[in-house]
Design a protein around this motif. Structure first.
Motif, PDB file in Angstrom:
ATOM      1  N   LEU A  28       1.263   3.578  10.497  1.00 46.26           N
ATOM      2  CA  LEU A  28       1.618   3.309   9.037  1.00 46.26           C
ATOM      3  C   LEU A  28       0.166   3.217   8.154  1.00 46.26           C
ATOM      4  O   LEU A  28       0.407   3.840   7.114  1.00 46.26           O
ATOM      5  N   MET A  29      -0.885   3.042   8.769  1.00 43.00           N
ATOM      6  CA  MET A  29      -2.020   3.445   7.978  1.00 43.00           C
ATOM      7  C   MET A  29      -2.353   4.764   7.854  1.00 43.00           C
ATOM      8  O   MET A  29      -2.747   5.196   6.818  1.00 43.00           O
ATOM      9  N   HIS A  30      -1.940   5.540   8.810  1.00 46.41           N
ATOM     10  CA  HIS A  30      -2.087   7.016   8.518  1.00 46.41           C
ATOM     11  C   HIS A  30      -1.209   7.586   7.582  1.00 46.41           C
ATOM     12  O   HIS A  30      -1.478   8.477   6.773  1.00 46.41           O
ATOM     13  N   ILE A  31      -0.012   6.925   7.368  1.00 44.91           N
ATOM     14  CA  ILE A  31       1.049   7.516   6.284  1.00 44.91           C
ATOM     15  C   ILE A  31       0.576   7.124   4.949  1.00 44.91           C
ATOM     16  O   ILE A  31       0.487   7.896   4.071  1.00 44.91           O
ATOM     17  N   VAL A  32      -0.145   5.820   4.977  1.00 42.84           N
ATOM     18  CA  VAL A  32      -0.724   5.562   3.481  1.00 42.84           C
ATOM     19  C   VAL A  32      -1.955   6.130   3.456  1.00 42.84           C
ATOM     20  O   VAL A  32      -2.202   6.731   2.220  1.00 42.84           O
ATOM     21  N   ALA A  33      -2.803   6.698   4.267  1.00 41.43           N
ATOM     22  CA  ALA A  33      -3.929   7.703   3.696  1.00 41.43           C
ATOM     23  C   ALA A  33      -3.644   9.024   3.513  1.00 41.43           C
ATOM     24  O   ALA A  33      -3.983   9.632   2.409  1.00 41.43           O
ATOM     25  N   GLU A  34      -2.420   9.508   4.266  1.00 36.56           N
ATOM     26  CA  GLU A  34      -1.974  11.069   4.023  1.00 36.56           C
ATOM     27  C   GLU A  34      -1.199  11.048   2.558  1.00 36.56           C
ATOM     28  O   GLU A  34      -1.362  12.130   1.877  1.00 36.56           O
ATOM     29  N   MET A  57       0.933  -1.396   0.155  1.00 42.69           N
ATOM     30  CA  MET A  57      -0.162   0.038  -0.028  1.00 42.69           C
ATOM     31  C   MET A  57       0.914   1.165  -0.146  1.00 42.69           C
ATOM     32  O   MET A  57       0.660   2.050  -0.783  1.00 42.69           O
ATOM     33  N   LEU A  58       1.960   1.140   0.768  1.00 44.94           N
ATOM     34  CA  LEU A  58       2.854   2.398   0.784  1.00 44.94           C
ATOM     35  C   LEU A  58       3.295   2.629  -0.549  1.00 44.94           C
ATOM     36  O   LEU A  58       3.525   3.662  -1.159  1.00 44.94           O
ATOM     37  N   SER A  59       3.978   1.554  -1.175  1.00 45.76           N
ATOM     38  CA  SER A  59       4.535   1.640  -2.424  1.00 45.76           C
ATOM     39  C   SER A  59       3.630   2.220  -3.624  1.00 45.76           C
ATOM     40  O   SER A  59       3.979   3.201  -4.335  1.00 45.76           O
ATOM     41  N   HIS A  60       2.349   1.815  -3.499  1.00 42.51           N
ATOM     42  CA  HIS A  60       1.350   2.151  -4.708  1.00 42.51           C
ATOM     43  C   HIS A  60       1.033   3.640  -4.564  1.00 42.51           C
ATOM     44  O   HIS A  60       0.901   4.350  -5.303  1.00 42.51           O
ATOM     45  N   GLN A  61       0.765   4.176  -3.176  1.00 42.09           N
ATOM     46  CA  GLN A  61       0.501   5.614  -2.927  1.00 42.09           C
ATOM     47  C   GLN A  61       1.707   6.258  -3.312  1.00 42.09           C
ATOM     48  O   GLN A  61       1.604   7.384  -3.901  1.00 42.09           O
ATOM     49  N   ARG A  62       2.721   6.162  -2.869  1.00 41.34           N
ATOM     50  CA  ARG A  62       4.050   6.836  -3.087  1.00 41.34           C
ATOM     51  C   ARG A  62       4.245   6.973  -4.742  1.00 41.34           C
ATOM     52  O   ARG A  62       4.578   8.076  -5.262  1.00 41.34           O
ATOM     53  N   HIS A  63       3.945   5.941  -5.345  1.00 43.51           N
ATOM     54  CA  HIS A  63       4.095   5.834  -6.842  1.00 43.51           C
ATOM     55  C   HIS A  63       3.520   6.824  -7.359  1.00 43.51           C
ATOM     56  O   HIS A  63       3.814   7.750  -8.345  1.00 43.51           O
ATOM     57  N   PHE A  64       1.919   6.752  -7.041  1.00 44.47           N
ATOM     58  CA  PHE A  64       1.072   7.904  -7.840  1.00 44.47           C
ATOM     59  C   PHE A  64       1.471   9.468  -7.341  1.00 44.47           C
ATOM     60  O   PHE A  64       1.289  10.315  -8.274  1.00 44.47           O
TER      61      PHE A  64
END
Length: 202
Positions: free
Chosen positions: A174-180, A43-50
Motif C-alpha cells: 500500500l505504501m508502494h501504491i502511494v509512492a507510485e 494518503m491514497l486519496s490525496h495522491q489520487r486527487h492530484f
C-alpha cells in the motif's frame, strides 16, 4: 489549489468534491476506519486527487497528447496507475501469480502490450479511463478497510527490478501504491503544464 486535510469530508475513493472537478467521479461512502488504516486511505486519496486533477477540462484528444520528450500522456498515465494499483491489490490477496508470475520470461509481444498501458488507444475516452481508475481505487480502499492483517506477506514475483526471495507485506504494498501514484502525479503535472500552462500547484 485545493487544500486537503483529515477533517475535510470527502470521498476517499474518488476525490474531494469541494473542487467541483468533474473528473473526481460520483461520491461514494468511504470505509469507516481509524488509525493506520485511516492514514493509508488519506494518503491514497490525496495522491489520487492530484493525479486526476491534471486531467481537468481536457478533451479525449488532449489526454492522449505527448507534450514533453517523454512517451507519456495524461490518459496513459491514468491507465498505467489504474493497472498497477489493481495488480498490487490482487497481489495482496492472491500472491505473485496474480501479477503474471515471472516477469523475467516476458516476450517482446508482452512488453508491447504493457506499453499500451501508457497510451490512449483508439476508442478509449478520458471519462472511461477515469471511471476505471475509480473502480481500481474502490477495490484498494475496501482492502485497506477489511484486511485482517496489514502485516501479512506475499513473495514478490520474479522480476529484474525485485531482489530474489523478497516478501512484501500488505502494508508495504500500500505504501508502494502511494509512492507510485505520487511519482506519476508529478509526471502528469509537467505534462499538463507543457500542454496549456495549467498547474496543479503554484
Amino acid at each position: 489549489m485545493t487544500t486537503l486535510d483529515a477533517s475535510t469530508t470527502r470521498d476517499l475513493t474518488t476525490g474531494d468534491p469541494t473542487t467541483g472537478d468533474p473528473t473526481t467521479g460520483d461520491p461514494t461512502e468511504a470505509p469507516a476506519v481509524t488509525g493506520e488504516r485511516a492514514d493509508l486511505l488519506e494518503m491514497l486519496s490525496h495522491q489520487r486527487h492530484f493525479l486526476r486533477f491534471t486531467t481537468r477540462d481536457l478533451t479525449d484528444e488532449q489526454a492522449g497528447l505527448r507534450t514533453t520528450a517523454s512517451e507519456l500522456c495524461l490518459g496513459g498515465l491514468i491507465k498505467h496507475v489504474s493497472s498497477v494499483e489493481r495488480s498490487w491489490a490482487n497481489f495482496i490477496v492472491d500472491g505473485p501469480s496474480a501479477m503474471g508470475g515471472d516477469f523475467t520470461t516476458m516476450t517482446e509481444a508482452d512488453w508491447a502490450q504493457r506499453a499500451d498501458e501508457f497510451r490512449m488507444l483508439p476508442g478509449e475516452t478520458l471519462a472511461g479511463v477515469l471511471a476505471d481508475y475509480a473502480e481500481a481505487a474502490r477495490r484498494t480502499d475496501d482492502l485497506v478497510a477489511t484486511l485482517p492483517d496489514l502485516g501479512a506477506t506475499q513473495p514478490l514475483p520474479k522480476a529484474p527490478w525485485f531482489e530474489a526471495g523478497r516478501q512484501w507485506s500488505a502494508r508495504r504494498v500500500l505504501m508502494h501504491i502511494v509512492a507510485e501514484t505520487a511519482q506519476h502525479a508529478g509526471h502528469a503535472d509537467i505534462i499538463r503544464e507543457s500542454l496549456d500552462g495549467a498547474k496543479s500547484m503554484g
